[in-house]
Design a protein around this motif. Sequence first.
Motif, short mmCIF file in Angstrom:
data_model
loop_
_atom_site.label_atom_id
_atom_site.label_comp_id
_atom_site.label_asym_id
_atom_site.label_seq_id
_atom_site.Cartn_x
_atom_site.Cartn_y
_atom_site.Cartn_z
N GLU A 1 0.95 4.05 -2.93
CA GLU A 1 0.58 5.42 -2.59
C GLU A 1 1.74 6.39 -2.82
O GLU A 1 1.53 7.56 -3.14
N LYS B 1 -5.59 9.20 -7.77
CA LYS B 1 -6.41 8.74 -6.66
C LYS B 1 -6.99 7.36 -6.98
O LYS B 1 -7.74 7.20 -7.95
N GLN C 1 0.83 -1.20 0.00
CA GLN C 1 0.00 0.00 0.00
C GLN C 1 0.86 1.26 0.00
O GLN C 1 0.63 2.19 -0.78
N ILE D 1 -1.15 9.68 4.25
CA ILE D 1 -2.43 9.00 4.05
C ILE D 1 -3.14 8.69 5.37
O ILE D 1 -4.14 7.98 5.40
#
Length: 365
Positions: A209, A218, A205, A358
Amino acid sequence: MAALARARGPLQLRRRDQMSPVRGVGLTDEIMIREKTMLKGMLGALALATTALTTTALVPLAAVAQEFPTRPITLIVPAPPGGGTDVFARQIAEAVEPILKQKVIVDNRAGGGGTVGTTLVAAAKPDGYTLGFIWNSPLTTSPHSLTVAYTPDTYASVMSIGYSSYVLCAAPDFPAATGQELIDQIKANPGKFTYGNDGLGGTMQLAAERVFAKVGAKVRPVPFGGAGETARNFLGGHVTFYGGSLPPILPHAAAGKAKCLLLTSAAKNPALPQASGLDDIGLGAEETVLWWGLIAPAKTPPAVLATLEKAFMEAASTPKFKEVMEKQGATQRVLGAKETGALIRKELDALGTVAKAIGIERKAQ
C-alpha cells in the motif's frame, strides 16, 4: 611544703620560653609542628580511603564488562520452529557461541504475530542474558493494528543481520514483463486486480500500500494466514497477484508458474533477477522489507550491550551465515545498534502513516 612542691612539680607546664627536646625549637613551635604533622596524616588517610572507596565502586562495573557472559544466554524467538526467522536464529546462535564462549539457547515463543515473544523480551531482567531475535513486523507493523505492551523505549536495539524483499508476482500470461509495466497495468485498471498478503495490517500489506499510494494505484488486498497460504491461493487462481516473502514462491517462479515482477526493496534481489527493485521505478525511498534483528531489554548495561553487539555482528558477518541467508532468498546487511534503532523508528513512523491512510485501527490482543 617541700614535699608538696615535689608532688606539684611534674604537673607544671614548662614556661613559654622553655626549650623543647627538639634543639632550637620552642614549646609552642613544637606543638604547632606536631599538629601540622597530625593534620597531614589525617588528610593522607582520608585521601587513601576515598581512593579505595572509588576503586571499590568501579570494580563491579569493570568486572561486569570483562566477565560477561558467565552463563548461558536465552534467545527468545517469537515465531514457531522451522520458519525463516527460526532458521536464522538457530544459525546465529550456533555462530556466536564460540565468540561469547557460552551456550545460546533458542526459546520459541510464538503468538500474537510475534508480539507475545517480543513482550517477554521487553519485560525481562536487563542483564544481557535474555535477548530476542525478531523480524521487523512485531516492532514496526503490529503496534499500528494491535495494542502492545512495548515501544522502542522499552527495548534496546543490538544489531540486525539483513533483509529479504517482499514481492508481487503475476501469472505467466499477465501482460507485463517489468515492475514499471506492472504498475502501469494496475493504474490503468483501478480496483480490478487483487493481491494476496499474509494478514490484515501485516507488513506485506503496508509495504504494498505504501507503493500503491505513491503512484496512485488501486488494488484490492485479500488477507491470508501467511505467505504459504497466499501462494496456494495465487496458484489456484483465487487472487491476481501473490504478495509475500520470497521462500514460498521461489520454487514456483523457477518452475515457470509465477512471474515475479516487483520487489518491495530498493535494490534488486539475485534470487529473482527478473523482478524490478523500487529503485528501478524511482521509488527507492518507499522501501519496506522483511528484516531480522536482535533486541535486549531496556536498561541493559551499556558495556553488556556493546559486548553483545560486537559478538553478534561478528557472527552474522561470516561467509557461512551469508550462505544460509542467500539460500533463504535473503540479503546480508549487518547493521549495528545505532543504525538498527534508527531503522526501527523510521519504519514505525512510515508504516503508521500508511496504516492510518488505509483505515487500520488498533485492536486489543
